[in-house]
Design an enzyme around this catalytic site. Structure first.
Site, PDB file in Angstrom:
ATOM      1  N   ASP A  36       0.875  -1.182   0.000  1.00  0.00           N
ATOM      2  CA  ASP A  36       0.000   0.000   0.000  1.00  0.00           C
ATOM      3  C   ASP A  36       0.907   1.226   0.000  1.00  0.00           C
ATOM      4  O   ASP A  36       2.123   1.111   0.168  1.00  0.00           O
ATOM      5  CB  ASP A  36      -0.900   0.008   1.254  1.00  0.00           C
ATOM      6  CG  ASP A  36      -2.218   0.763   1.030  1.00  0.00           C
ATOM      7  OD1 ASP A  36      -2.170   1.982   0.754  1.00  0.00           O
ATOM      8  OD2 ASP A  36      -3.284   0.144   1.127  1.00  0.00           O
ATOM      9  N   ASP A  54       3.445   2.058  -4.462  1.00  0.00           N
ATOM     10  CA  ASP A  54       2.512   2.962  -5.141  1.00  0.00           C
ATOM     11  C   ASP A  54       2.243   2.335  -6.499  1.00  0.00           C
ATOM     12  O   ASP A  54       3.155   2.228  -7.331  1.00  0.00           O
ATOM     13  CB  ASP A  54       3.153   4.346  -5.286  1.00  0.00           C
ATOM     14  CG  ASP A  54       2.245   5.330  -6.019  1.00  0.00           C
ATOM     15  OD1 ASP A  54       1.278   4.890  -6.680  1.00  0.00           O
ATOM     16  OD2 ASP A  54       2.521   6.542  -5.947  1.00  0.00           O
ATOM     17  N   VAL A  55       1.010   1.927  -6.728  1.00  0.00           N
ATOM     18  CA  VAL A  55       0.717   1.157  -7.945  1.00  0.00           C
ATOM     19  C   VAL A  55       0.902   1.967  -9.225  1.00  0.00           C
ATOM     20  O   VAL A  55       0.925   1.401 -10.314  1.00  0.00           O
ATOM     21  CB  VAL A  55      -0.707   0.538  -7.916  1.00  0.00           C
ATOM     22  CG1 VAL A  55      -0.815  -0.492  -6.807  1.00  0.00           C
ATOM     23  CG2 VAL A  55      -1.801   1.598  -7.818  1.00  0.00           C
ATOM     24  N   ASN A  81      -5.824  -4.705  -6.200  1.00  0.00           N
ATOM     25  CA  ASN A  81      -6.994  -4.190  -5.467  1.00  0.00           C
ATOM     26  C   ASN A  81      -6.956  -2.685  -5.246  1.00  0.00           C
ATOM     27  O   ASN A  81      -8.004  -2.046  -5.129  1.00  0.00           O
ATOM     28  CB  ASN A  81      -7.078  -4.916  -4.117  1.00  0.00           C
ATOM     29  CG  ASN A  81      -7.969  -4.194  -3.143  1.00  0.00           C
ATOM     30  OD1 ASN A  81      -9.195  -4.289  -3.212  1.00  0.00           O
ATOM     31  ND2 ASN A  81      -7.365  -3.434  -2.225  1.00  0.00           N
ATOM     32  N   TYR A 146     -13.820   7.000 -13.027  1.00  0.00           N
ATOM     33  CA  TYR A 146     -13.909   5.698 -12.347  1.00  0.00           C
ATOM     34  C   TYR A 146     -14.518   4.656 -13.285  1.00  0.00           C
ATOM     35  O   TYR A 146     -14.014   3.537 -13.408  1.00  0.00           O
ATOM     36  CB  TYR A 146     -14.740   5.848 -11.081  1.00  0.00           C
ATOM     37  CG  TYR A 146     -14.745   4.646 -10.165  1.00  0.00           C
ATOM     38  CD1 TYR A 146     -13.646   4.331  -9.375  1.00  0.00           C
ATOM     39  CD2 TYR A 146     -15.867   3.817 -10.076  1.00  0.00           C
ATOM     40  CE1 TYR A 146     -13.651   3.229  -8.514  1.00  0.00           C
ATOM     41  CE2 TYR A 146     -15.892   2.717  -9.224  1.00  0.00           C
ATOM     42  CZ  TYR A 146     -14.779   2.434  -8.445  1.00  0.00           C
ATOM     43  OH  TYR A 146     -14.801   1.342  -7.592  1.00  0.00           O
ATOM     44  N   LYS A 150     -12.522   1.326 -14.474  1.00  0.00           N
ATOM     45  CA  LYS A 150     -13.028   0.012 -14.062  1.00  0.00           C
ATOM     46  C   LYS A 150     -13.523  -0.795 -15.266  1.00  0.00           C
ATOM     47  O   LYS A 150     -13.416  -2.023 -15.290  1.00  0.00           O
ATOM     48  CB  LYS A 150     -14.128   0.167 -13.015  1.00  0.00           C
ATOM     49  CG  LYS A 150     -13.610   0.727 -11.676  1.00  0.00           C
ATOM     50  CD  LYS A 150     -12.597  -0.202 -11.025  1.00  0.00           C
ATOM     51  CE  LYS A 150     -12.172   0.271  -9.656  1.00  0.00           C
ATOM     52  NZ  LYS A 150     -11.188  -0.636  -9.024  1.00  0.00           N
ATOM     53  N   THR A 181     -16.528   0.228   3.408  1.00  0.00           N
ATOM     54  CA  THR A 181     -15.079   0.432   3.597  1.00  0.00           C
ATOM     55  C   THR A 181     -14.841   1.934   3.778  1.00  0.00           C
ATOM     56  O   THR A 181     -15.776   2.739   3.661  1.00  0.00           O
ATOM     57  CB  THR A 181     -14.271  -0.024   2.357  1.00  0.00           C
ATOM     58  OG1 THR A 181     -14.582   0.852   1.264  1.00  0.00           O
ATOM     59  CG2 THR A 181     -14.555  -1.457   1.953  1.00  0.00           C
TER      60      THR A 181
HETATM   61  P1  NAD Z   1     -10.211   1.554   0.681  1.00  0.00           P
HETATM   62  O1  NAD Z   1     -10.098   3.009   0.486  1.00  0.00           O
HETATM   63  O2  NAD Z   1     -10.620   1.013   1.997  1.00  0.00           O
HETATM   64  O3  NAD Z   1      -8.862   0.824   0.262  1.00  0.00           O
HETATM   65  C1  NAD Z   1      -8.140   1.215  -0.863  1.00  0.00           C
HETATM   66  C2  NAD Z   1      -6.669   1.124  -0.529  1.00  0.00           C
HETATM   67  O4  NAD Z   1      -5.912   1.474  -1.704  1.00  0.00           O
HETATM   68  C3  NAD Z   1      -6.233   2.120   0.582  1.00  0.00           C
HETATM   69  O5  NAD Z   1      -5.565   1.430   1.630  1.00  0.00           O
HETATM   70  C4  NAD Z   1      -5.317   3.110  -0.135  1.00  0.00           C
HETATM   71  O6  NAD Z   1      -4.261   3.591   0.669  1.00  0.00           O
HETATM   72  C5  NAD Z   1      -4.807   2.240  -1.296  1.00  0.00           C
HETATM   73  N1  NAD Z   1      -4.296   3.059  -2.403  1.00  0.00           N
HETATM   74  C6  NAD Z   1      -4.827   4.184  -2.934  1.00  0.00           C
HETATM   75  N2  NAD Z   1      -4.019   4.664  -3.901  1.00  0.00           N
HETATM   76  C7  NAD Z   1      -2.960   3.822  -3.973  1.00  0.00           C
HETATM   77  C8  NAD Z   1      -1.791   3.768  -4.779  1.00  0.00           C
HETATM   78  N3  NAD Z   1      -1.517   4.717  -5.692  1.00  0.00           N
HETATM   79  N4  NAD Z   1      -0.929   2.746  -4.590  1.00  0.00           N
HETATM   80  C9  NAD Z   1      -1.175   1.801  -3.653  1.00  0.00           C
HETATM   81  N5  NAD Z   1      -2.247   1.796  -2.858  1.00  0.00           N
HETATM   82  C10 NAD Z   1      -3.139   2.798  -3.022  1.00  0.00           C
HETATM   83  O7  NAD Z   1     -11.232   1.082  -0.473  1.00  0.00           O
HETATM   84  P2  NAD Z   1     -11.919  -0.317  -0.810  1.00  0.00           P
HETATM   85  O8  NAD Z   1     -13.367  -0.056  -0.856  1.00  0.00           O
HETATM   86  O9  NAD Z   1     -11.385  -1.408   0.024  1.00  0.00           O
HETATM   87  O10 NAD Z   1     -11.452  -0.475  -2.325  1.00  0.00           O
HETATM   88  C11 NAD Z   1     -10.629  -1.519  -2.773  1.00  0.00           C
HETATM   89  C12 NAD Z   1     -10.920  -1.744  -4.251  1.00  0.00           C
HETATM   90  O11 NAD Z   1     -12.266  -2.170  -4.408  1.00  0.00           O
HETATM   91  C13 NAD Z   1     -10.764  -0.491  -5.112  1.00  0.00           C
HETATM   92  O12 NAD Z   1     -10.171  -0.850  -6.354  1.00  0.00           O
HETATM   93  C14 NAD Z   1     -12.198  -0.057  -5.333  1.00  0.00           C
HETATM   94  O13 NAD Z   1     -12.369   0.679  -6.514  1.00  0.00           O
HETATM   95  C15 NAD Z   1     -12.889  -1.403  -5.405  1.00  0.00           C
HETATM   96  N6  NAD Z   1     -14.329  -1.353  -5.162  1.00  0.00           N
HETATM   97  C16 NAD Z   1     -14.818  -0.938  -3.959  1.00  0.00           C
HETATM   98  C17 NAD Z   1     -16.187  -0.908  -3.770  1.00  0.00           C
HETATM   99  C18 NAD Z   1     -16.817  -0.464  -2.480  1.00  0.00           C
HETATM  100  O14 NAD Z   1     -18.047  -0.295  -2.432  1.00  0.00           O
HETATM  101  N7  NAD Z   1     -16.064  -0.267  -1.403  1.00  0.00           N
HETATM  102  C19 NAD Z   1     -17.038  -1.303  -4.805  1.00  0.00           C
HETATM  103  C20 NAD Z   1     -16.487  -1.722  -6.011  1.00  0.00           C
HETATM  104  C21 NAD Z   1     -15.134  -1.754  -6.178  1.00  0.00           C
END
Ligand code: NAD
Length: 239
Positions: A36, A54-55, A81, A146, A150, A181
């Site tokens: 992360d 950092d992705v 993720n 987004y 996606k 989340t």
């Molecule tokens: P979250 O914000 O809890 O976790 C996301 C994590 O990604 C964080 O820890 C953040 O620090 C990290 N991050 C952000 N930018 C980064 C970078 N440049 N390099 C490395 N890490 C980075 O969110 P989440 O809800 O757990 O989301 C996880 C994935 O699931 C995401 O891809 C999100 O788009 C997807 N998603 C989430 C939902 C939802 O409803 N929560 C729905 C569909 C898809």
């Protein structure tokens, strides 16, 4: 022990879905490297190593994947993720905001798959799991960047699945609906209420409910599954 003997790298693992994936994978016997840009609020369980990744950074990716192979001898599973969300509609989307969204949510997946394939090809079969979204295949108003990223992840997954099927590398996407989340907690309450009200199960999901889908795709139980979209959304897309 559904991942016994496997080595897994998870991005965006400090919170939410990524954290649940990392914790579930270690419980199921994998050696897990959680990555992360942020530190986790609570320490990871024992058995989980961590690396700052950092992705959006090519250099970070190369260093992280090389470190996994150096420390564990191989990489079997990558879960792409890490992600961010933003809500600008098309007509309000600045070039900077667009570029940032694509960098994290799309380019991050490209770089991750490229690095994983580099160390998996010709060495060991593996599984790549890309986290897309229900917004990767259906739309709401706004959040143009987004949706773009996606949707791209959905199709990049299928392309990589076809390109590396002969190498034994399986590539699948996961499409969560509304999950509780930090990402969704930061959203406007009326937006969250509207998405949950449109979800047939009338609730948001929990990160572990997505993690179980990732576990299946990462494990050998999914040995005949590639290029697939696993929807975990309380019925949202079935309507
Ligand atoms: P979250 O914000 O809890 O976790 C996301 C994590 O990604 C964080 O820890 C953040 O620090 C990290 N991050 C952000 N930018 C980064 C970078 N440049 N390099 C490395 N890490 C980075 O969110 P989440 O809800 O757990 O989301 C996880 C994935 O699931 C995401 O891809 C999100 O788009 C997807 N998603 C989430 C939902 C939802 O409803 N929560 C729905 C569909 C898809």
């Amino acid at each position: 022990m559904r991942l016994h003997g496997k080595v897994a790298l998870v991005t965006g693992a400090a919170s939410g879905i990524g954290r649940a994936v990392a914790e579930l994978f270690v419980k199921e016997g994998a050696a897990v490297v959680a990555s992360d840009i942020a530190a986790p609020k609570q320490a990871y369980s024992s058995g989980i190593g961590s690396v700052r990744l950092d992705v959006t950074s090519e250099a970070d990716w190369a260093a992280a994947v090389d470190a996994v192979v150096r420390d564990h001898g191989r990489l079997d599973v990558l879960v792409n993720n890490a992600g961010i969300i933003a809500y600008e509609p098309l007509h309000e989307l600045t070039m900077d905001a667009w570029t940032r969204m694509i960098a994290v949510d799309q380019t991050g997946v490209f770089l991750g798959m490229r690095e994983a394939v580099r160390v998996m090809r010709g060495r060991n079969p593996g599984s790549i799991v890309n986290i897309s979204s229900i917004w990767g295949s259906a739309a709401v108003a706004g959040a143009h960047g987004y949706h773009a990223a996606k949707g791209a992840v959905r199709n990049m997954t299928k392309n990589a699945a076809m390109t590396y099927v002969g190498d034994g590398i399986r590539v699948n996407s996961v499409h969560p609906g509304f999950i509780h989340t930090a990402l969704t907690n930061a959203q406007a309450a009326d937006l969250n209420d509207a998405v949950i009200a449109s979800t047939p199960m009338k609730r948001g999901g929990r990160p572990i409910e997505v993690a179980y889908g990732c576990l299946f795709l990462a494990s050998d139980e999914a040995s005949f599954v590639t290029g697939a979209e696993l929807v975990i959304d309380g019925g949202y897309l079935a309507q």
